[in-house]
Enzyme design. Structure first.
Site, PDB file in Angstrom:
ATOM      1  CG  ASP A   1      -2.096  -0.666   1.483  1.00 44.60           C
ATOM      2  OD1 ASP A   1      -2.035  -1.806   0.069  1.00 44.60           O
ATOM      3  OD2 ASP A   1      -2.602  -1.734   1.960  1.00 44.60           O
ATOM      4  NE  ARG A   2      -1.010   7.413  -1.909  1.00 44.69           N
ATOM      5  CZ  ARG A   2      -1.180   8.773  -3.147  1.00 44.69           C
ATOM      6  NH1 ARG A   2       0.025   8.850  -3.091  1.00 44.69           N
ATOM      7  NH2 ARG A   2      -2.050   8.174  -3.352  1.00 44.69           N
TER       8      ARG A   2
END
Length: 319
Positions: A138-139
């Site tokens: 995820d970011r």
């Protein structure tokens, strides 16, 4: 371009080039179709034919398994940004991704991603590779991303195209205290109804996909005026579903600290407290056992200060 020196097994005198690449070297059937149709498949410098060319130990095969560029997809622009490279050889690259960085570009976010940075690195080094990550983060999850330099390495490090043949371990700080010191979480996951982003525990019969996470509690701290009760957790993935660790811990009532999607934002850390800290695998080309580590970043380390006396032994596998 891939260059393979043929090494037959004991008792084998020759094989067809097709059999060798599919069943000894290990490319996929779809990659083999690309090899034989490119017109750039050679054995010892001469044009090769999959069934008619017979290969022997010491022969050199050259070919490419890259897909032709797709003009319908927007191009990923190389960008020269610093990278924390934790491992590199002729076949694989492992990078410690910072928070705030997407792995793949989006139409609304085409720049500043790990893909841009890796292509910029290849450009600087004069390497002809494209971006082939073997998994995603995820970011705002930090840590290790393993990247293949050629498509066939992606196939070699997966089983049936889905099961990862490399071992991923994470460090997380969860809110509260988990029900057991060590356990498997076996809860299928799927899209939360009505959401385009959130995942949820969804029964298999309702479309959920199998998801298994193993956790071990490394340390705990009681709630104080400065912070809630916290648990430092080591996690190992058997599957790799979207938001798997985040949803599994939230389902136990212990969401990740700072996870404002499945729990609450926190003044202690401006993201979910999750770090991909260790990767291990059996190298498909060299046969070596490889272990790669990336210690947690500063924002994670600051929260660790709330735990009493975390000894070096607790985190020795991640140093």
């Amino acid at each position: 371009m891939t260059r393979v020196v043929v090494q037959l097994r004991e008792g084998e005198t020759e094989l067809s080039a097709e059999t060798y690449l599919l069943h000894r070297y290990g490319i996929s059937k779809s990659q083999w179709k690309r090899v034989k149709h490119t017109g750039d498949f050679h054995c010892n410098g001469a044009p090769a034919h999959g069934k008619h060319t017979r290969v022997h130990t010491g022969d050199v095969l050259t070919f490419t398994t890259e897909k032709p560029p797709n003009p319908a997809k927007f191009p990923v622009v190389p960008e020269h940004v610093p990278l924390d490279i934790r491992y590199e050889d002729d076949d694989l690259l492992a990078v410690n991704k910072p928070t705030g960085m997407l792995v793949h570009p989006l139409y609304v976010h085409p720049n500043g991603t790990l893909a841009n940075a890796i292509l910029g690195y290849y450009e600087e080094k004069g390497l002809p590779y494209r971006f082939h990550p073997l998994h995603r983060l995820d970011r705002d999850t930090t840590g290790l991303v393993l990247i293949a330099k050629r498509p066939e390495l992606q196939h070699m490090l997966t089983k049936n195209g889905t099961i990862k043949l490399f071992h991923r371990e994470y460090l997380a700080i969860a809110c509260g205290k988990l029900p057991e010191r060590e356990a498997w979480i076996d809860a299928p996951l799927g899209r939360r109804p009505g959401s385009t982003v959130e995942q949820a525990v969804v029964p298999i019969e309702n479309g959920g996909k199998s998801a298994r996470t193993h956790y071990t509690v490394l340390a705990e701290t009681d709630a104080t005026d400065a912070h809630p009760a916290l648990s430092l957790v080591r996690l190992q993935l058997e599957t790799g579903r979207t938001h798997q660790i985040r949803v599994h811990l939230a389902a136990l009532g212990c969401p990740l600290l700072g996870d404002d999607l499945y729990g609450d934002a926190s003044p202690l850390i401006a993201r979910q407290a999750l770090h991909a800290a260790r990767l291990t695998f059996h190298h498909p080309i060299t046969g070596a056992d490889v272990a790669i580590v990336a210690p947690p970043p500063d924002d994670f380390q600051r929260v660790l200060a709330f735990f009493d006396a975390i000894g070096t032994e607790t985190l020795k596998d991640f140093q």
